[in-house]
Design an enzyme around this catalytic site. Structure first.
Site, PDB file in Angstrom:
ATOM      1  N   CYS A 110     -42.079 -41.840 -15.501  1.00 53.48           N
ATOM      2  CA  CYS A 110     -41.871 -41.967 -16.939  1.00 53.48           C
ATOM      3  C   CYS A 110     -41.164 -43.289 -17.265  1.00 53.48           C
ATOM      4  O   CYS A 110     -41.712 -44.358 -17.029  1.00 53.48           O
ATOM      5  CB  CYS A 110     -41.127 -40.750 -17.466  1.00 53.48           C
ATOM      6  SG  CYS A 110     -41.298 -40.505 -19.250  1.00 53.48           S
ATOM      7  N   HIS A 204     -44.246 -36.698 -14.596  1.00 57.39           N
ATOM      8  CA  HIS A 204     -43.026 -36.273 -13.904  1.00 57.39           C
ATOM      9  C   HIS A 204     -43.331 -35.350 -12.720  1.00 57.39           C
ATOM     10  O   HIS A 204     -43.187 -34.122 -12.831  1.00 57.39           O
ATOM     11  CB  HIS A 204     -42.119 -35.519 -14.877  1.00 57.39           C
ATOM     12  CG  HIS A 204     -41.391 -36.369 -15.854  1.00 57.39           C
ATOM     13  ND1 HIS A 204     -40.259 -37.081 -15.526  1.00 57.39           N
ATOM     14  CD2 HIS A 204     -41.632 -36.612 -17.171  1.00 57.39           C
ATOM     15  CE1 HIS A 204     -39.822 -37.733 -16.593  1.00 57.39           C
ATOM     16  NE2 HIS A 204     -40.638 -37.474 -17.603  1.00 57.39           N
ATOM     17  N   GLU A 206     -41.488 -34.827 -10.303  1.00 61.56           N
ATOM     18  CA  GLU A 206     -40.223 -34.266  -9.811  1.00 61.56           C
ATOM     19  C   GLU A 206     -39.778 -33.020 -10.562  1.00 61.56           C
ATOM     20  O   GLU A 206     -38.891 -32.297 -10.098  1.00 61.56           O
ATOM     21  CB  GLU A 206     -39.110 -35.323  -9.893  1.00 61.56           C
ATOM     22  CG  GLU A 206     -38.513 -35.546 -11.278  1.00 61.56           C
ATOM     23  CD  GLU A 206     -39.327 -36.448 -12.196  1.00 61.56           C
ATOM     24  OE1 GLU A 206     -38.819 -36.834 -13.266  1.00 61.56           O
ATOM     25  OE2 GLU A 206     -40.481 -36.774 -11.839  1.00 61.56           O
TER      26      GLU A 206
END
Length: 292
Positions: A110, A204, A206
């Site tokens: 991001c 994202h 993660e």
């Protein structure tokens, strides 16, 4: 190199301003940097992870540490707008230029992609096709992306967690666009600058799904203003479904309602790019991921 090598040393660069960091903690119990550390330790048990806040005034590396002493640097998401000149953006960009100059391989998601873009001479702007919220849909690798190790294991089109109002406008000279979709042209890229290499994504990998639902609730006003929901209640109802899928990722009914498959619902698959980056570090300590 196997990703569980205990000697790995990672530095997580968290560029959330303090207020945003605390709002996120209140919402989901962890800051963006804390999420990254938790995810990296799942992928590389036994790794040594340090966290730094480069957008904060006076931020410093741990005592005795140098950027070149890490195997990889990871840049988190952040509400910073990289097309604005502020002390926070200047500090974040200066940090990223130092990472490039150190030669330490880096990865970002991001705003991390946006910071690396600006640091290497590219530009960022507000999203031209509107808010991309909850999930980026039908991300498609480019011809170069289909053979790039960052996206190894991803299909011809896939979805991923995403919440962003800004996007890469122009990549730096020599950068490689690896994936995009209808909303955001640069969903993944490789950037080489000043002796360093960066792999990044606009989405994202993660995040857990409870963090997606938390982001939706925190940004409900913006989602309503953008016309993606008619009210706070509608945002909450959607977020409730995402949260329920987090608690029970095997629920096919929820996945069907949300239009998701295992690319998002399976945690290991969702983290594909992070795992690929760690595996690509390979060879001698600090060796850079290589172009295909």
């Amino acid at each position: 190199m196997h990703p569980t090598r205990s000697a790995l040393r990672f530095l997580v660069a968290e560029s959330e301003p303090p207020e945003a960091r605390e709002r996120r903690r209140e919402s989901v119990g962890r800051s963006s940097g804390e999420t990254y550390v938790e995810t990296l330790l799942r992928l590389a048990p036994g790794a040594e992870c340090h966290r730094i806040k480069p957008a904060d005034a006076g931020a410093e590396l741990p005592a005795g540490a140098a950027l070149s002493g890490y195997d990889g640097v990871f840049l988190t998401g952040s509400p910073l707008h990289l097309y604005k000149e502020t002390p926070e953006t200047r500090r974040a960009v200066a940090f990223m230029r130092a990472v490039f100059a150190s030669g330490t391989p880096s990865f970002g998601s991001c705003a991390g992609l946006q910071v690396a873009t600006v640091a290497a001479g590219g530009t960022v702007r507000p999203n031209q096709r509107g808010y991309e919220a909850a999930f980026a849909r039908r991300i498609t690798p480019t011809e170069r992306g289909r053979g790039h190790p960052l996206l190894a294991g991803r299909p011809a089109a896939y979805d991923a967690p995403a919440v962003h109002t800004d996007e890469v406008e122009t990549l730096p000279e020599g950068a490689v666009r690896l994936a995009g979709n209808r909303v955001t042209a640069v969903q993944a890229a490789e950037i080489r600058f000043d002796g360093g290499v960066f792999w990044g994504v606009q989405y994202h990998p993660e995040l857990a799904l409870d963090e997606v639902s938390g982001a939706l609730r925190r940004q409900a006003g913006g989602l309503v203003a953008a016309g993606l929901a008619g009210s706070q209640d509608e945002v909450d109802a959607y977020a409730d479904q995402v949260e329920a899928l987090h608690r029970a990722p095997g629920r096919r009914d929820l996945a069907w309602r949300l239009g998701l498959d295992e690319q998002v619902t399976d945690a290991a698959t969702r983290r594909t790019e992070l795992r690929n980056f760690i595996e690509a570090l390979g060879g001698p300590r600090g060796a850079a991921p290589r172009r295909p």
